[in-house]
Design an enzyme around this catalytic site. Structure first.
Site, short mmCIF file in Angstrom:
data_model
loop_
_atom_site.label_atom_id
_atom_site.label_comp_id
_atom_site.label_asym_id
_atom_site.label_seq_id
_atom_site.Cartn_x
_atom_site.Cartn_y
_atom_site.Cartn_z
N ASN A 280 -23.95 30.90 -5.50
CA ASN A 280 -23.06 30.28 -6.55
C ASN A 280 -22.16 29.63 -5.66
OD1 ASN A 280 -21.68 32.44 -5.51
ND2 ASN A 280 -20.97 33.18 -7.68
N ASP B 286 -14.57 41.25 3.87
CA ASP B 286 -14.52 41.74 2.61
C ASP B 286 -15.14 43.20 2.70
OD1 ASP B 286 -17.19 40.72 2.81
OD2 ASP B 286 -17.00 39.41 1.68
N HIS C 81 -20.09 30.95 -3.28
CA HIS C 81 -19.07 31.91 -2.98
C HIS C 81 -18.86 32.23 -1.45
CE1 HIS C 81 -21.55 35.57 -3.55
NE2 HIS C 81 -21.35 35.66 -2.25
N GLU D 295 -15.24 34.01 -5.65
CA GLU D 295 -16.36 33.76 -6.46
C GLU D 295 -15.77 32.11 -7.17
OE1 GLU D 295 -18.98 35.01 -6.78
OE2 GLU D 295 -19.16 37.10 -7.01
C1 F6R Z 1 -20.44 39.20 3.13
C2 F6R Z 1 -20.07 37.95 2.22
C3 F6R Z 1 -20.76 36.94 1.37
C4 F6R Z 1 -22.11 36.92 1.70
C5 F6R Z 1 -23.03 36.15 0.63
C6 F6R Z 1 -24.07 35.76 0.92
O1 F6R Z 1 -19.59 39.64 3.92
O2 F6R Z 1 -18.99 37.78 2.47
O3 F6R Z 1 -19.92 36.13 1.06
O4 F6R Z 1 -21.86 36.03 3.09
O5 F6R Z 1 -23.13 36.90 -0.59
O6 F6R Z 1 -25.14 37.05 1.29
P1 F6R Z 1 -26.45 36.92 1.92
O7 F6R Z 1 -26.37 36.46 3.43
O8 F6R Z 1 -27.03 38.46 1.63
O9 F6R Z 1 -27.22 36.07 1.15
#
Ligand code: F6R
Length: 245
Positions: free
Chosen positions: A135, A67, A137, A142
Protein backbone atom coordinates in the site's frame (compact mmCIF):
# COMPACT_ATOMS: atom_id res chain seq x y z
CA UNK A 1 14.73 10.75 -8.08
CA UNK A 2 17.13 8.13 -9.42
CA UNK A 3 15.23 5.09 -10.65
CA UNK A 4 17.64 2.19 -11.17
CA UNK A 5 16.28 -0.72 -13.20
CA UNK A 6 18.27 -3.94 -12.90
CA UNK A 7 17.95 -7.26 -14.70
CA UNK A 8 16.97 -9.17 -11.57
CA UNK A 9 16.21 -8.88 -7.87
CA UNK A 10 19.61 -10.43 -7.18
CA UNK A 11 21.21 -7.64 -9.21
CA UNK A 12 19.17 -5.05 -7.28
CA UNK A 13 20.51 -6.48 -4.03
CA UNK A 14 24.07 -6.45 -5.38
CA UNK A 15 23.64 -2.83 -6.48
CA UNK A 16 22.48 -1.71 -3.03
CA UNK A 17 25.04 -3.84 -1.16
CA UNK A 18 27.73 -2.22 -3.30
CA UNK A 19 26.41 1.28 -2.49
CA UNK A 20 26.54 0.49 1.23
CA UNK A 21 30.03 -1.04 1.05
CA UNK A 22 31.33 2.01 -0.84
CA UNK A 23 29.82 4.34 1.76
CA UNK A 24 31.30 2.37 4.66
CA UNK A 25 34.71 2.28 2.97
CA UNK A 26 34.61 6.04 2.41
CA UNK A 27 33.22 6.84 5.85
CA UNK A 28 33.96 4.00 8.30
CA UNK A 29 31.90 5.56 11.12
CA UNK A 30 28.89 6.28 8.93
CA UNK A 31 25.34 5.99 10.22
CA UNK A 32 23.00 3.60 8.41
CA UNK A 33 19.24 3.53 8.69
CA UNK A 34 18.20 -0.10 8.26
CA UNK A 35 15.02 -1.93 7.29
CA UNK A 36 13.59 -5.37 7.94
CA UNK A 37 11.02 -7.36 5.94
CA UNK A 38 11.70 -9.95 3.27
CA UNK A 39 13.12 -7.61 0.63
CA UNK A 40 16.54 -6.70 2.11
CA UNK A 41 17.44 -10.22 3.29
CA UNK A 42 19.49 -11.24 0.20
CA UNK A 43 21.12 -7.79 0.24
CA UNK A 44 22.16 -8.35 3.87
CA UNK A 45 23.63 -11.72 2.81
CA UNK A 46 25.82 -9.86 0.32
CA UNK A 47 26.99 -7.48 3.05
CA UNK A 48 27.87 -10.49 5.21
CA UNK A 49 29.84 -12.04 2.33
CA UNK A 50 31.68 -8.77 1.68
CA UNK A 51 32.52 -8.40 5.37
CA UNK A 52 33.70 -11.97 5.70
CA UNK A 53 35.82 -11.57 2.55
CA UNK A 54 37.52 -8.58 4.17
CA UNK A 55 36.09 -6.11 1.65
CA UNK A 56 34.25 -3.94 4.18
CA UNK A 57 34.71 -3.20 7.88
CA UNK A 58 31.62 -2.48 9.99
CA UNK A 59 33.48 -2.06 13.29
CA UNK A 60 32.76 1.67 13.53
CA UNK A 61 29.40 1.77 11.74
CA UNK A 62 26.33 2.96 13.65
CA UNK A 63 22.82 1.81 12.74
CA UNK A 64 19.25 2.74 13.60
CA UNK A 65 16.32 0.63 12.44
CA UNK A 66 13.13 2.04 11.02
CA UNK A 67 10.63 0.26 13.21
CA UNK A 68 9.67 -2.50 15.62
CA UNK A 69 6.46 -4.33 16.47
CA UNK A 70 4.78 -3.37 19.73
CA UNK A 71 4.10 -6.07 22.28
CA UNK A 72 6.76 -8.61 21.42
CA UNK A 73 10.13 -8.74 23.20
CA UNK A 74 13.51 -8.45 21.45
CA UNK A 75 14.02 -12.19 21.99
CA UNK A 76 10.85 -13.10 20.00
CA UNK A 77 11.80 -14.64 16.66
CA UNK A 78 9.58 -12.15 14.81
CA UNK A 79 10.90 -9.06 16.58
CA UNK A 80 12.91 -6.77 14.36
CA UNK A 81 15.82 -6.83 16.82
CA UNK A 82 15.93 -10.61 16.43
CA UNK A 83 15.65 -10.20 12.64
CA UNK A 84 18.59 -7.79 12.51
CA UNK A 85 20.76 -9.97 14.72
CA UNK A 86 20.10 -13.15 12.79
CA UNK A 87 20.09 -11.67 9.28
CA UNK A 88 23.03 -9.30 9.66
CA UNK A 89 24.58 -8.25 12.96
CA UNK A 90 25.52 -11.73 14.24
CA UNK A 91 27.53 -12.36 11.05
CA UNK A 92 29.51 -9.13 10.61
CA UNK A 93 32.07 -7.31 12.74
CA UNK A 94 29.67 -4.61 13.90
CA UNK A 95 29.65 -3.56 17.55
CA UNK A 96 26.07 -4.32 18.65
CA UNK A 97 26.31 -1.43 21.11
CA UNK A 98 26.32 0.79 18.01
CA UNK A 99 23.09 -0.70 16.68
CA UNK A 100 19.65 0.49 17.69
CA UNK A 101 16.29 -1.15 17.21
CA UNK A 102 13.46 0.52 19.11
CA UNK A 103 11.87 -1.40 21.94
CA UNK A 104 8.36 -2.70 21.37
CA UNK A 105 7.91 -3.37 25.09
CA UNK A 106 7.10 -1.01 27.94
CA UNK A 107 5.90 2.57 27.58
CA UNK A 108 5.18 3.16 23.85
CA UNK A 109 5.45 6.96 24.06
CA UNK A 110 8.80 6.78 25.85
CA UNK A 111 10.00 4.27 23.25
CA UNK A 112 8.94 6.60 20.44
CA UNK A 113 10.77 9.50 22.07
CA UNK A 114 13.88 7.32 22.44
CA UNK A 115 13.73 6.34 18.75
CA UNK A 116 13.32 9.97 17.72
CA UNK A 117 16.42 10.89 19.74
CA UNK A 118 18.41 8.06 18.13
CA UNK A 119 17.48 9.28 14.65
CA UNK A 120 19.25 12.58 15.40
CA UNK A 121 22.03 11.40 17.75
CA UNK A 122 25.47 12.06 16.26
CA UNK A 123 23.87 13.41 13.08
CA UNK A 124 21.27 12.01 10.72
CA UNK A 125 21.72 8.81 8.70
CA UNK A 126 24.17 8.93 5.81
CA UNK A 127 22.02 6.34 4.06
CA UNK A 128 18.51 5.17 4.88
CA UNK A 129 17.52 1.81 3.44
CA UNK A 130 13.82 1.23 2.74
CA UNK A 131 11.47 -1.45 1.51
CA UNK A 132 7.92 -0.56 0.53
CA UNK A 133 4.56 -2.02 1.53
CA UNK A 134 1.97 -3.11 -1.03
CA UNK A 135 0.00 0.00 0.00
CA UNK A 136 3.02 2.28 -0.35
CA UNK A 137 3.92 2.37 3.32
CA UNK A 138 7.53 3.12 4.20
CA UNK A 139 8.70 2.05 7.63
CA UNK A 140 5.27 1.59 9.26
CA UNK A 141 3.88 4.92 8.05
CA UNK A 142 0.62 3.54 6.75
CA UNK A 143 -1.44 4.95 3.88
CA UNK A 144 -4.00 7.27 5.51
CA UNK A 145 -5.47 10.79 5.42
CA UNK A 146 -2.57 12.09 7.45
CA UNK A 147 1.00 11.10 8.21
CA UNK A 148 3.37 11.84 11.09
CA UNK A 149 6.70 13.61 10.88
CA UNK A 150 8.37 12.06 13.92
CA UNK A 151 8.67 8.68 15.60
CA UNK A 152 5.30 7.42 16.81
CA UNK A 153 3.06 4.43 17.37
CA UNK A 154 1.12 3.30 14.33
CA UNK A 155 -1.92 1.05 14.07
CA UNK A 156 -1.17 -1.42 11.27
CA UNK A 157 -3.63 -1.73 8.39
CA UNK A 158 -5.34 -4.99 7.41
CA UNK A 159 -3.19 -5.01 4.25
CA UNK A 160 0.05 -4.86 6.24
CA UNK A 161 -1.09 -7.39 8.84
CA UNK A 162 -2.08 -9.75 6.04
CA UNK A 163 1.19 -9.23 4.12
CA UNK A 164 3.28 -9.81 7.26
CA UNK A 165 1.28 -12.86 8.38
CA UNK A 166 3.56 -14.97 6.17
CA UNK A 167 6.21 -14.65 8.86
CA UNK A 168 3.89 -15.77 11.70
CA UNK A 169 2.08 -19.05 12.39
CA UNK A 170 -1.31 -17.40 12.00
CA UNK A 171 -2.59 -13.97 11.06
CA UNK A 172 -3.97 -13.38 14.59
CA UNK A 173 -0.39 -13.56 15.89
CA UNK A 174 0.74 -10.48 13.91
CA UNK A 175 1.00 -7.47 16.25
CA UNK A 176 -1.55 -4.78 15.40
CA UNK A 177 0.61 -1.80 16.38
CA UNK A 178 4.21 -0.85 15.77
CA UNK A 179 6.69 1.86 16.69
CA UNK A 180 8.07 3.60 13.62
CA UNK A 181 10.19 6.48 12.43
CA UNK A 182 8.03 9.24 11.01
CA UNK A 183 8.18 10.68 7.50
CA UNK A 184 10.39 13.56 8.61
CA UNK A 185 12.87 11.13 10.13
CA UNK A 186 13.16 9.24 6.85
CA UNK A 187 13.38 12.40 4.76
CA UNK A 188 16.12 13.74 7.06
CA UNK A 189 18.58 11.06 5.86
CA UNK A 190 21.28 12.30 3.49
CA UNK A 191 20.51 9.55 0.98
CA UNK A 192 17.48 7.24 0.77
CA UNK A 193 17.67 3.88 -1.02
CA UNK A 194 14.48 1.91 -1.59
CA UNK A 195 14.52 -1.65 -2.95
CA UNK A 196 11.35 -3.21 -4.32
CA UNK A 197 10.58 -6.45 -6.10
CA UNK A 198 7.48 -8.50 -6.86
CA UNK A 199 4.26 -7.64 -8.63
CA UNK A 200 2.43 -6.99 -5.35
CA UNK A 201 4.40 -3.72 -5.25
CA UNK A 202 3.25 -2.57 -8.71
CA UNK A 203 0.69 0.06 -7.66
CA UNK A 204 2.88 1.46 -4.91
CA UNK A 205 5.89 1.81 -7.23
CA UNK A 206 3.75 3.23 -10.03
CA UNK A 207 2.68 6.02 -7.69
CA UNK A 208 6.29 6.60 -6.72
CA UNK A 209 8.03 6.70 -10.10
CA UNK A 210 5.47 7.50 -12.81
CA UNK A 211 4.32 11.02 -11.91
CA UNK A 212 4.95 13.95 -9.57
CA UNK A 213 1.88 13.49 -7.36
CA UNK A 214 2.44 13.35 -3.61
CA UNK A 215 -0.31 11.71 -1.55
CA UNK A 216 -0.55 10.48 2.01
CA UNK A 217 -2.42 7.51 0.57
CA UNK A 218 0.89 6.31 -0.85
CA UNK A 219 3.38 7.49 1.78
CA UNK A 220 6.36 6.57 -0.42
CA UNK A 221 5.42 9.47 -2.74
CA UNK A 222 6.79 11.87 -0.13
CA UNK A 223 10.24 10.70 -1.19
CA UNK A 224 9.69 12.90 -4.27
CA UNK A 225 10.52 15.85 -2.02
CA UNK A 226 13.98 14.48 -1.23
CA UNK A 227 16.91 15.38 -3.47
CA UNK A 228 18.92 12.18 -3.14
CA UNK A 229 16.74 9.10 -3.52
CA UNK A 230 17.49 5.83 -5.32
CA UNK A 231 14.59 3.51 -6.16
CA UNK A 232 16.06 0.17 -7.18
CA UNK A 233 13.67 -2.14 -9.01
CA UNK A 234 14.11 -5.10 -11.33
CA UNK A 235 12.99 -5.20 -14.95
CA UNK A 236 9.95 -7.38 -14.13
CA UNK A 237 8.57 -4.77 -11.72
CA UNK A 238 9.55 -1.86 -14.00
CA UNK A 239 7.65 -3.48 -16.88
CA UNK A 240 4.57 -4.09 -14.71
CA UNK A 241 4.64 -0.43 -13.65
CA UNK A 242 5.12 0.73 -17.26
CA UNK A 243 8.41 2.46 -16.41
CA UNK A 244 10.50 2.87 -19.56
CA UNK A 245 13.38 5.09 -18.41
C1 F6R B 1 10.43 -2.94 7.57
C2 F6R B 1 9.60 -1.87 7.05
C3 F6R B 1 8.50 -2.11 6.10
C4 F6R B 1 8.85 -3.06 4.96
C5 F6R B 1 7.64 -3.28 4.05
C6 F6R B 1 7.95 -4.25 2.94
O1 F6R B 1 11.37 -2.44 8.49
O2 F6R B 1 9.83 -0.77 7.45
O3 F6R B 1 8.09 -0.88 5.56
O4 F6R B 1 9.93 -2.53 4.24
O5 F6R B 1 6.56 -3.73 4.80
O6 F6R B 1 8.16 -5.52 3.48
P1 F6R B 1 8.68 -6.73 2.58
O7 F6R B 1 10.09 -6.41 2.23
O8 F6R B 1 8.58 -7.93 3.48
O9 F6R B 1 7.80 -6.80 1.38
Amino acid sequence: MNVVVTNSYDESCAYVADMICRLVNEKPDCKLGLATGGTPVPMYKKLIEANQAGKVDFSKVRTVNLDEYCGIPATHDQSYRYFMNTNLFDHINIDKANTYVASGMGDPQANAAALEAKVREGGVADLQLLGIGNNGHIAFNEAADKLHATAHIEKLTESTIHANSRFFEKEEDVPTTAITMGMGDILAAKCVVLIATGLAKTEAIRGLVMDDVITTHNPSTMLKMHGNVYVVIDRELADAVGYKG
